[in-house]
Design an enzyme around this catalytic site. Sequence first.
Site, short mmCIF file in Angstrom:
data_model
loop_
_atom_site.label_atom_id
_atom_site.label_comp_id
_atom_site.label_asym_id
_atom_site.label_seq_id
_atom_site.Cartn_x
_atom_site.Cartn_y
_atom_site.Cartn_z
CE LYS A 57 -1.82 1.64 4.02
NZ LYS A 57 -1.54 3.05 4.28
CG ASN A 58 2.16 2.74 3.51
OD1 ASN A 58 1.03 3.09 3.15
ND2 ASN A 58 2.47 2.47 4.76
CB CYS B 18 -5.58 10.33 11.49
SG CYS B 18 -3.97 9.64 11.78
NE ARG C 86 0.36 10.59 10.28
CZ ARG C 86 -0.25 9.58 9.64
NH1 ARG C 86 -1.38 9.12 10.11
NH2 ARG C 86 0.25 9.06 8.53
CG ASP D 202 6.85 20.37 10.32
OD1 ASP D 202 6.11 19.36 10.39
OD2 ASP D 202 7.96 20.42 10.85
CG LEU D 203 9.62 17.64 8.61
CD1 LEU D 203 9.96 16.23 9.07
CD2 LEU D 203 10.77 18.60 8.90
CG ASP E 11 2.77 1.33 9.55
OD1 ASP E 11 3.04 1.53 8.36
OD2 ASP E 11 2.47 2.25 10.34
CB VAL F 106 7.20 6.50 14.56
CG1 VAL F 106 6.82 7.18 13.26
CG2 VAL F 106 8.50 5.71 14.39
NE ARG G 190 -7.51 4.46 5.12
CZ ARG G 190 -7.06 5.61 5.63
NH1 ARG G 190 -7.54 6.08 6.75
NH2 ARG G 190 -6.11 6.28 5.01
C1 EPZ Z 1 4.05 6.94 6.40
O1 EPZ Z 1 3.26 7.95 6.96
C2 EPZ Z 1 3.12 5.75 6.21
N1 EPZ Z 1 2.05 6.12 5.30
C3 EPZ Z 1 2.55 5.35 7.57
O2 EPZ Z 1 1.72 4.20 7.37
C4 EPZ Z 1 3.71 4.97 8.48
O3 EPZ Z 1 3.21 4.65 9.76
C5 EPZ Z 1 4.69 6.15 8.59
O4 EPZ Z 1 5.12 6.55 7.27
C6 EPZ Z 1 5.93 5.79 9.40
O5 EPZ Z 1 6.58 4.71 8.83
C7 EPZ Z 1 2.31 6.14 3.96
O6 EPZ Z 1 3.42 5.89 3.52
C8 EPZ Z 1 1.17 6.50 3.05
P1 EPZ Z 1 5.94 10.20 8.69
P2 EPZ Z 1 3.85 9.44 7.08
O7 EPZ Z 1 5.84 11.47 7.93
O8 EPZ Z 1 4.79 9.73 5.99
C9 EPZ Z 1 6.37 13.49 11.95
C10 EPZ Z 1 -0.16 2.85 7.70
O9 EPZ Z 1 -0.73 2.35 8.68
N2 EPZ Z 1 6.30 14.47 10.84
O10 EPZ Z 1 7.14 9.33 8.51
O11 EPZ Z 1 2.71 10.35 7.32
C11 EPZ Z 1 5.00 12.92 12.26
O12 EPZ Z 1 4.32 13.74 13.16
C12 EPZ Z 1 0.33 4.28 7.74
O13 EPZ Z 1 0.06 2.24 6.61
C13 EPZ Z 1 6.55 15.80 11.10
O14 EPZ Z 1 6.82 16.18 12.23
O15 EPZ Z 1 4.68 9.32 8.40
C14 EPZ Z 1 5.31 11.59 12.86
O16 EPZ Z 1 5.52 11.74 14.25
C15 EPZ Z 1 0.08 4.92 9.10
N3 EPZ Z 1 6.45 16.71 10.08
C16 EPZ Z 1 6.62 11.19 12.20
O17 EPZ Z 1 7.13 12.36 11.55
C17 EPZ Z 1 6.15 16.33 8.81
O18 EPZ Z 1 6.11 17.19 7.90
C18 EPZ Z 1 6.48 10.08 11.18
O19 EPZ Z 1 5.66 10.56 10.20
C19 EPZ Z 1 5.91 14.95 8.56
C20 EPZ Z 1 5.99 14.05 9.60
#
Ligand code: EPZ
Length: 446
Positions: A48-49, A143, A148, A151-152, A332, A354, A424
């Site tokens: 999916k991801n 969510c 979520r 900013d990055l 996950d 995370v 999903r």
């Molecule tokens: C991806 O989400 C995955 N989703 C998530 O899978 C997965 O849990 C996550 O990566 C971590 O591996 C997809 O790939 C579609 P992150 P993502 O940005 O990219 C912080 C599932 O169940 N952060 O790596 O949204 C954030 O708050 C889903 O399949 C910032 O601070 O995760 C979090 O604490 C759930 N600023 C941490 O990084 C930003 O701009 C990890 O988030 C972005 C993120």
Amino acid sequence: MVRATTGTLGEFEGLDPLVEPVPGRGWDVLAVWGGARLAGTIPVSAAKNAVLPILAASLLADGPTVLRGVPDLEDVRTMCRLLTELGCEVVWQPSRTLRIQNRGLQVHEAPYELVRLMRASFLVMGPLLARAGRAKTALPGGCAIGSRPIDLHLKGFAALGARMEFAHGRIQVEGRGLSGARIYLDFPSVTATENIMMAACLARGTTLIENAAQEPEVVDLAGYLNAAGGRVRGAGTDVVRVEGVDALTGCEYQVIPDRIEAGTFMLAAAMTGGNIRLENVVPEHLKAVVAKLREAGAEVAEESDTSLRVRGPIRPRAVDIKTLPFPGFPTDLQAPAMAMLTRAEGTSIVTETVFENRFLHVDELKRMGADIRIEGRSAIVRGVERLTGAPVRATDLRAGACLVLAGLMAEGITEITGVQHIDRGYADFVGKLQRVGARVERGTMA
Ligand code: EPZ
């Protein structure tokens, strides 16, 4: 129609909005009978991801993109709806093949209701910015598992020369002729790495993304971009280098297997004393999971380059788990692994580094008799002799999988609402479990 046998219908009515009834159907409910030791073979679907960012990346390409082995997931259908809203022609072909052709991208706004439905919709921002010079969408809300932020993502777009405008809950990003830049990510965010990588593909000059996410899904996206004529190097390490090119062209691509789905079924085997062969896996992507399962007393054998067999112990041993960005233990799989630990011999400490709020499954597991105490970012899981079936609710995709697994070990029947969350991210979850002897039935409750 599944009768709520252990609870009464009233126990489900008035659920909070986290579990919305399916329009016209009521609540989708899974009934899970405990006690089966799972045995047999499960084919793992594509990731999916990985498929979601690659679908978004198809917006960058002139000409059609053909993806093979696309999994039958709600989130894939949502992303296809989004691409159609953006003017793409999206056509399903036989044997799970998808053909996407964008049409000049006159539309640059992702509809609010799709972004609200699926945070990964935000992945179209990078491609739209790179290809059309602008993108607009609703700010993706938080969510169940956390705020979520984005900013990055925005830090990367700004570094490439884009301007941001916020108004009425929407964000507009503009920037014709992006220029390569050096970007450091404060956290190795998966989708921020992916969004910036996609935006940088058509920028002038070189972009360096430092402290980049190293997940296999990031590597797979880079594989697609390079197959389409991009020049992305270093994906899978903490420094990704993107040389801008003039254009990308559509190509054919096969998405990698889903390591999280594979890990979920490996845990199901380990916690039911089962014996399951998983086909279509990449063992390299599952090292942290295999190590933890062996520590818990399961036997894991690589039977070929693309298959693993997991034999569960009579009773798993307690293990400590700390979730980390890849190659650490995946967040996950934290909830599915906790299901196994509720009946392990001893006390386990599960630390979620995370996301800030990814323990919503704990209260539901406690309804089944689990002994869990949350202290800050850790959950102390004291193994108990038995769980008992109960009416529980899934608050997100992985919590849903966790509760199904716990139901497989519990005495009696567990009824789970909110199963649309499971749809999903797990293709044919019930069918795959039934293949290996689980008694799981899906019904609806009016
Ligand atoms: C991806 O989400 C995955 N989703 C998530 O899978 C997965 O849990 C996550 O990566 C971590 O591996 C997809 O790939 C579609 P992150 P993502 O940005 O990219 C912080 C599932 O169940 N952060 O790596 O949204 C954030 O708050 C889903 O399949 C910032 O601070 O995760 C979090 O604490 C759930 N600023 C941490 O990084 C930003 O701009 C990890 O988030 C972005 C993120």
